[in-house]
Design an enzyme around this catalytic site. Structure first.
Site, PDB file in Angstrom:
ATOM      1  N   GLY A   1       0.721  -1.162  -0.205  1.00  0.00           N
ATOM      2  CA  GLY A   1      -0.094  -0.007   0.004  1.00  0.00           C
ATOM      3  C   GLY A   1       0.815   1.233  -0.001  1.00  0.00           C
ATOM      4  O   GLY A   1       0.303   2.247  -0.280  1.00  0.00           O
ATOM      5  N   ARG A   2       2.014   1.104   0.136  1.00  0.00           N
ATOM      6  CA  ARG A   2       3.164   2.193   0.245  1.00  0.00           C
ATOM      7  C   ARG A   2       4.381   1.715  -0.173  1.00  0.00           C
ATOM      8  O   ARG A   2       5.395   2.553   0.366  1.00  0.00           O
ATOM      9  CB  ARG A   2       2.902   2.947   1.655  1.00  0.00           C
TER      10      ARG A   2
ATOM     11  N   LYS B   1       9.900   2.475  -0.091  1.00  0.00           N
ATOM     12  CA  LYS B   1       8.609   2.242   0.934  1.00  0.00           C
ATOM     13  C   LYS B   1       8.474   3.702   1.360  1.00  0.00           C
ATOM     14  O   LYS B   1       9.557   4.382   1.620  1.00  0.00           O
ATOM     15  CB  LYS B   1       9.476   1.418   2.013  1.00  0.00           C
TER      16      LYS B   1
ATOM     17  N   GLY C   1       0.028   5.962   1.541  1.00  0.00           N
ATOM     18  CA  GLY C   1       1.216   5.635   0.814  1.00  0.00           C
ATOM     19  C   GLY C   1       2.495   6.295   1.140  1.00  0.00           C
ATOM     20  O   GLY C   1       3.459   6.148   0.506  1.00  0.00           O
TER      21      GLY C   1
ATOM     22  N   ARG D   1      14.218  -0.202   0.313  1.00  0.00           N
ATOM     23  CA  ARG D   1      14.719  -1.210   0.853  1.00  0.00           C
ATOM     24  C   ARG D   1      15.099  -2.329   0.038  1.00  0.00           C
ATOM     25  O   ARG D   1      14.744  -2.393  -1.142  1.00  0.00           O
ATOM     26  CB  ARG D   1      13.508  -1.886   1.562  1.00  0.00           C
TER      27      ARG D   1
ATOM     28  N   ASP E   1       1.672 -11.762   6.833  1.00  0.00           N
ATOM     29  CA  ASP E   1       2.245 -10.897   5.834  1.00  0.00           C
ATOM     30  C   ASP E   1       3.582 -10.283   6.176  1.00  0.00           C
ATOM     31  O   ASP E   1       4.100  -9.402   5.208  1.00  0.00           O
ATOM     32  CB  ASP E   1       0.947  -9.717   5.439  1.00  0.00           C
TER      33      ASP E   1
HETATM   34  P1  AMP Z   1       2.456  -3.189   7.843  1.00  0.00           P
HETATM   35  O1  AMP Z   1       1.651  -2.886   9.252  1.00  0.00           O
HETATM   36  O2  AMP Z   1       3.310  -2.034   7.795  1.00  0.00           O
HETATM   37  O3  AMP Z   1       2.690  -4.547   7.866  1.00  0.00           O
HETATM   38  O4  AMP Z   1       1.396  -2.856   6.879  1.00  0.00           O
HETATM   39  C1  AMP Z   1      -0.025  -3.582   6.638  1.00  0.00           C
HETATM   40  C2  AMP Z   1      -0.819  -3.008   5.462  1.00  0.00           C
HETATM   41  O5  AMP Z   1      -1.054  -1.675   5.615  1.00  0.00           O
HETATM   42  C3  AMP Z   1       0.292  -3.422   4.215  1.00  0.00           C
HETATM   43  O6  AMP Z   1      -0.429  -3.799   3.347  1.00  0.00           O
HETATM   44  C4  AMP Z   1       0.609  -1.822   3.975  1.00  0.00           C
HETATM   45  O7  AMP Z   1       1.187  -1.620   2.616  1.00  0.00           O
HETATM   46  C5  AMP Z   1      -0.332  -1.308   4.485  1.00  0.00           C
HETATM   47  N1  AMP Z   1      -0.129   0.218   4.863  1.00  0.00           N
HETATM   48  C6  AMP Z   1       0.689   0.507   5.894  1.00  0.00           C
HETATM   49  N2  AMP Z   1       0.906   1.916   6.184  1.00  0.00           N
HETATM   50  C7  AMP Z   1       0.425   2.364   4.952  1.00  0.00           C
HETATM   51  C8  AMP Z   1      -0.038   3.939   4.478  1.00  0.00           C
HETATM   52  N3  AMP Z   1       0.564   4.620   5.187  1.00  0.00           N
HETATM   53  N4  AMP Z   1      -0.580   3.954   3.207  1.00  0.00           N
HETATM   54  C9  AMP Z   1      -0.785   2.880   2.639  1.00  0.00           C
HETATM   55  N5  AMP Z   1      -0.943   1.735   3.172  1.00  0.00           N
HETATM   56  C10 AMP Z   1      -0.185   1.268   4.264  1.00  0.00           C
HETATM   57 MG    MG Z   2       3.714  -5.568   6.668  1.00  0.00          MG
END
Ligand code: AMP
Ligand code: MG
Length: 490
Positions: free
Chosen positions: A89-90, A110, A123, A173, A249
């Site tokens: 998502g980002r 990232k 994002g 990354r 994930d």
């Molecule tokens: P994480 O907790 O970082 O493992 O992220 C979990 C999910 O949320 C993943 O699909 C990320 O890509 C999405 N995500 C986290 N932060 C953001 C953000 N600021 N914008 C869009 N998607 C996000």
């Molecule tokens: Mg993650």
């Protein structure tokens, strides 16, 4: 053309594996840090990448022609709940390089802007989590633990809004791949067996090429991933690392540590330690990590069942058999590791009890895990009852009793103390990225002072060396410096 060698084998997979996307430009990129040794390892031109054009590439403002950036599709169990679509998502996979050792590595931005998988997110990434990931991932690499790496951190010049307004940043990354257990779950949830087979074959080819000729390749893939994750989690345990969000994930097929959000190293030894602000029930507490890994691997195994055999019972039996191998793999690495940490060069009955008893003494004495082991090596030549390790304990009596047993055990081995100290100090770090130092570093960086960032990065990337003048980075927090919670990297 700053990244001339980039290919993208993942973007050659079927379109449903990803979403093509481009980074969203930022207003005023400013390089915080570039990882030159890593660039050299990747065969990238550090001079070009740190020049003005390179900087624009590292922040996503411009990218070489022919590049096919993609956001990867994946699903995942988050705190036990299945989410059928997560995805990058980002983040954007810019492409891959084959490094100087012949290994294919992903280069990913990232915080580079929204993608089809952003849901309600912006994002973007805030400076603090980017610096935390940079420091902790590079510390892990220096500790010899499989991990994604950090090639660069760049300020965007644009604010991001979380609970407060924060500076935005982009992290570059590097990973052996960004394929996660959740990537398999994404296709399993859609009953897309064709995609599962393509993905499994891709993983075998990329990560475990020696399995390609196996009679039962998907069982062999499961076996390899179970072994890689058992090894990984055992190594975390040996340095007191708590990942914090072991969702499916966030667990790679390659066995690299990924997604440094609310992670932390323990200070005082406490098996129930948990730092993540979103982990209210301690699901991902230190001592739970091996159990969670096996749970995650069971979810992975489920996705492979249709590939393993047309006969479901046969597939289940094979998967269960393989999953049971986790415990032995994990214990082998853990036990060998604790023997080394205690400076034991041979194996004897009672060694494991000796190690368990030391952990128990540390826990009861609320003593620092990292320094506890490090100082055993420091004290090899000191008189009984005189060393620096015992100073870590409020009541040193229990430590002294344990230490007498330990000294008796090592005396049974014919090695001089200098040699033993060297072997102990090569596995017991003096410097870990302590949570309170990271928080202080983030505070300083948020107001424009990157000195603590440079300092802590310098210290933790030489974790086993004495570094005169830097001792404060080895110290646990004072009570008023203790960080009780860490927040997710979003
Ligand atoms: P994480 O907790 O970082 O493992 O992220 C979990 C999910 O949320 C993943 O699909 C990320 O890509 C999405 N995500 C986290 N932060 C953001 C953000 N600021 N914008 C869009 N998607 C996000
Ligand atoms: Mg993650």
């Amino acid at each position: 053309m700053q990244l001339p060698e980039l290919s993208n084998s993942y973007a050659q997979l079927p379109e449903r594996f990803f979403s093509r996307s481009e980074p969203k430009p930022v207003s005023e990129p400013r390089l915080i840090r570039f990882n030159r040794p890593l660039a050299d390892e990747l065969g990238l031109d550090a001079g070009q990448l740190t020049g003005p054009d390179g900087l624009e590439t590292l922040v996503g403002n411009r990218f070489p022609e022919g590049l096919q950036p993609v956001a990867l599709a994946y699903a995942g169990h988050q705190f036990g709940n299945f989410v059928p679509q997560l995805g990058d998502g980002r983040a954007l996979l810019l492409g891959e390089v084959v490094d100087v050792n012949g290994n294919r590595r992903d280069i990913q931005l990232k915080g580079s802007g929204p993608t089809r998988f952003s849901r309600n997110g912006d994002g973007r990434a805030a400076l603090g989590p980017v610096l935390r990931e940079y420091v902790v991932s590079e510390a892990m690499a220096a500790l010899g633990i499989p991990t994604t790496r950090s090639l660069a951190a760049v300020l965007t010049g644009d604010p991001v809004y979380r609970e407060v307004r924060l500076p935005g940043a982009v992290l570059t990354r590097v990973a052996s791949s960004h394929i996660r257990i959740g990537t398999f779950q994404y296709f399993a949830a859609r009953r897309d067996t064709e995609a599962l087979k393509i993905l499994a074959d891709y993983c075998i080819q990329r990560h475990f090429p020696h399995l390609a000729g196996e009679a039962r390749p998907y069982g062999a893939l499961l076996t390899a991933v179970v072994a890689a994750q058992a090894d990984l989690v055992a190594r975390w345990m040996l340095v007191g690392f708590i990942h914090g969000v072991m969702n499916t994930d966030n667990m790679t097929i390659s066995g690299e540590t990924i997604d440094y959000g609310p992670c932390a190293f323990m200070d005082a030894y406490d098996p129930s330690a948990v730092f993540s602000s979103i982990d209210r029930h301690g699901r991902y507490a230190y001592a739970n990590q091996p159990r969670v890994a096996t749970w995650n691997l069971a979810r992975f195994a489920e996705t492979l069942l249709p590939l393993m055999s047309a006969d479901e019972n046969e597939a289940v039996a094979e998967a269960e058999h393989v999953l049971r191998s986790f415990q032995a793999s994990y214990e082998t690495v853990l036990q060998r590791g604790f023997r080394r940490k205690l400076g034991l060069l041979t194996e004897a009955d009672g060694d494991l009890q000796l190690a368990a008893d030391f952990l128990d003494v540390l826990a009861r004495g609320e003593a620092d895990f990292t320094l506890g082991f490090r100082r055993l090596g420091d004290d090899l030549d000191t008189e009984e009852g005189q060393g620096t390790a015992r100073q870590l304990f409020q009541d040193p009596g229990a430590f002294d009793a344990w230490s007498a047993r330990w000294r008796e055990r090592i005396a049974s081995e014919a090695t001089d103390s200098a040699t033993r100290r060297a072997t102990m100090h090569a596995v017991n770090p003096k410097f870990i990225p302590r949570n309170h130092r990271i928080e202080q570093m983030i505070q300083a960086a948020s107001s424009g002072d990157f000195t603590p960032f440079d300092e802590i990065l310098g210290v933790v990337t030489r974790p086993f060396e004495e570094q005169p003048g830097m001792e404060r980075y080895a110290e646990p927090p004072r009570p008023d410096e203790r960080v009780l919670q860490t927040f997710c990297g979003t």
